[in-house]
Design an enzyme around this catalytic site. Structure first.
Site, PDB file in Angstrom:
ATOM      1  N   PHE A  43       1.124  -5.656   0.171  1.00  0.00           N
ATOM      2  CA  PHE A  43       1.253  -4.440  -0.640  1.00  0.00           C
ATOM      3  C   PHE A  43       0.564  -3.232   0.005  1.00  0.00           C
ATOM      4  O   PHE A  43       0.887  -2.101  -0.302  1.00  0.00           O
ATOM      5  CB  PHE A  43       0.724  -4.660  -2.065  1.00  0.00           C
ATOM      6  N   GLY A  46       2.553  -0.202   1.699  1.00  0.00           N
ATOM      7  CA  GLY A  46       3.130   0.895   0.943  1.00  0.00           C
ATOM      8  C   GLY A  46       2.213   1.467  -0.125  1.00  0.00           C
ATOM      9  O   GLY A  46       2.578   2.411  -0.812  1.00  0.00           O
ATOM     10  N   HIS A  47       0.995   0.938  -0.289  1.00  0.00           N
ATOM     11  CA  HIS A  47       0.114   1.360  -1.396  1.00  0.00           C
ATOM     12  C   HIS A  47      -1.303   1.539  -0.901  1.00  0.00           C
ATOM     13  O   HIS A  47      -2.145   0.696  -1.177  1.00  0.00           O
ATOM     14  CB  HIS A  47       0.147   0.310  -2.508  1.00  0.00           C
ATOM     15  N   PHE A  48      -1.662   2.459  -0.274  1.00  0.00           N
ATOM     16  CA  PHE A  48      -0.954   3.600   0.288  1.00  0.00           C
ATOM     17  C   PHE A  48      -1.204   3.564   1.792  1.00  0.00           C
ATOM     18  O   PHE A  48      -2.320   3.240   2.201  1.00  0.00           O
ATOM     19  CB  PHE A  48      -1.486   4.895  -0.310  1.00  0.00           C
ATOM     20  N   VAL A  53      -5.102   0.860  -1.150  1.00  0.00           N
ATOM     21  CA  VAL A  53      -5.751   0.547  -2.419  1.00  0.00           C
ATOM     22  C   VAL A  53      -4.978  -0.598  -3.077  1.00  0.00           C
ATOM     23  O   VAL A  53      -3.745  -0.572  -3.131  1.00  0.00           O
ATOM     24  CB  VAL A  53      -5.749   1.778  -3.367  1.00  0.00           C
TER      25      VAL A  53
END
Length: 145
Positions: A43, A46-48, A53
């Site tokens: 994750f 893409g986050h971020f 985070v």
């Protein structure tokens, strides 16, 4: 409880298994688990990308998996492949600090009450003694076909 014992009790697998170790467990009372947060988590791409985070929903999922381990241990149930614990509700979720790669998330869940097959828990996640998130969770165990 190490990762091998966790894998026997939870149906989740990578990348959705969010509990690495059980540090403390008091049946029918509370559990303390560990999630080691690493930059390899899918994750984080893409986050971020500019400031990784851990998504809040995944912190809640880690809390729920911890609570499920407490439920199975308290019921002295080895769930096998035919039993899962589902969310029935999430109340009062609050996020106090970001969880970033390199953090060790300590998750504590305690049983608030059990009624009619619905378990209610109070849960909190901390990093280095600081509260990252808190929530009240409701879950239920179900047999699946």
């Amino acid at each position: 409880m190490d990762i091998h014992q966790i894998l026997k009790r939870l149906p989740h697998r990578y990348p959705m298994l969010l509990v690495d170790r059980v540090r403390e467990l008091e049946k029918n009372v509370r559990i303390l688990t560990i999630k080691n947060v690493t930059i390899n988590e899918p994750f984080f791409n893409g986050h971020f990308p500019h400031r990784p985070v851990m998504p809040g929903v995944l912190i809640l999922e880690a809390m729920a998996q911890s609570a499920a381990l407490l439920s199975f241990a308290s019921a002295e149930l080895d769930p096998g492949d035919d039993t899962v614990v589902y969310f029935a509700g999430i109340d009062s979720a609050r996020f106090k600090r970001p969880v970033e790669p390199g953090d060790q998330l300590l998750i504590e869940a305690s049983i608030d009450r059990v009624k009619g097959g619905i378990y209610k828990y109070k849960a909190k996640a901390t990093v280095d003694g600081e509260i990252a998130a808190t929530a009240e969770l409701m879950c239920t165990m179900r047999k699946i076909a």
